[in-house]
Enzyme design. Structure first.
Site: not given
Ligand code: ADP
Ligand code: MG
Ligand code: ZN
Length: 198
Positions: A24, A90, A184, A187
């Site tokens: 996102s 999404e 990963c 895990c």
């Molecule tokens: P997605 O849309 O892929 O779910 P988002 O863009 O909403 O991802 O969120 C990414 C942000 O989430 C990262 O920049 C970081 O600040 C936060 N974050 C929280 N947990 C994690 C994680 N396990 N790995 C990477 N980023 C994480």
């Molecule tokens: Mg998202």
């Molecule tokens: Zn792992």
């Protein structure tokens, strides 16, 4: 407008990866850059994804951009008049018709940025993502940080009461109190099917 692919009008970009991988954020970044370039940008998302804010795409880190909620893929062509770039967040939640709808918009000259989970909580391909990845001009697969070991995470772990979810759970669960983590491959865990476990 300067075109990345000068002879073919529009094109399709797909951004995929597990939850928390920054899809996102990346969608918002690309569409903001398009706006800086003087283009008109629109984000749409499926109604199913109302976790944070129905009128916006909101990243886990708090970045947000206005978004229009649609009930079905056929609603999208009626919204995009006058836009140069259309982002879909999404996209894995949409039914298979999303493929031909987006294809039609690309043929009509739009740049489409489609973001979504490439795998469900089992690690199986999610919805129309395989077809979209195959048709895309540009593909990015993002990684998150594994919640368990800190390594690069490519999978989404579903937890039920803190334990790995059973493999036969519904792919899409609306409104259930479930929890997700990025993991990963080593895990990532699935519990035995609930039926087999009795
Ligand atoms: P997605 O849309 O892929 O779910 P988002 O863009 O909403 O991802 O969120 C990414 C942000 O989430 C990262 O920049 C970081 O600040 C936060 N974050 C929280 N947990 C994690 C994680 N396990 N790995 C990477 N980023 C994480
Ligand atoms: Mg998202
Ligand atoms: Zn792992």
């Amino acid at each position: 407008m300067i075109r990345l692919f000068p002879n073919c009008g529009g094109w399709l970009e797909v951004v995929c990866g597990p939850m928390f991988s920054g899809k996102s954020e990346e969608l918002i970044r690309r569409l903001r850059r398009a706006e800086i370039a003087g283009q008109r940008a629109l984000i749409v998302k499926p109604r199913l994804d109302d976790r944070y804010d129905i009128g916006h795409v909101v990243s886990h880190a708090g970045a947000r951009m206005r978004a229009v909620v649609v009930d079905e893929p056929a609603d999208i062509p009626g919204l995009v008049d006058g836009y140069d770039v259309v982002g879909i967040d999404e996209v894995q939640f949409f039914p298979p018709e999303i493929v031909l709808i987006l294809d039609g918009l690309v043929e009509g000259g739009l740049r489409i940025v489609a973001c979504g989970l490439d795998q469900d909580f089992r690690g199986f391909p999610f919805g129309a993502m395989p077809e979209l990845l195959c048709r895309a001009e540009l593909v990015d697969k993002l990684q998150a940080v594994c919640h368990s070991c800190g390594g690069p995470a490519t999978m989404t772990q579903r937890l039920v009461d803190g334990a790995p979810a059973p493999a036969d759970g519904a792919t899409i669960v609306v409104g259930a109190l479930e929890q997700y983590e990025a993991r990963c491959r080593s895990c990532h865990q699935l519990a035995a099917p609930a039926l087999a476990a009795g």
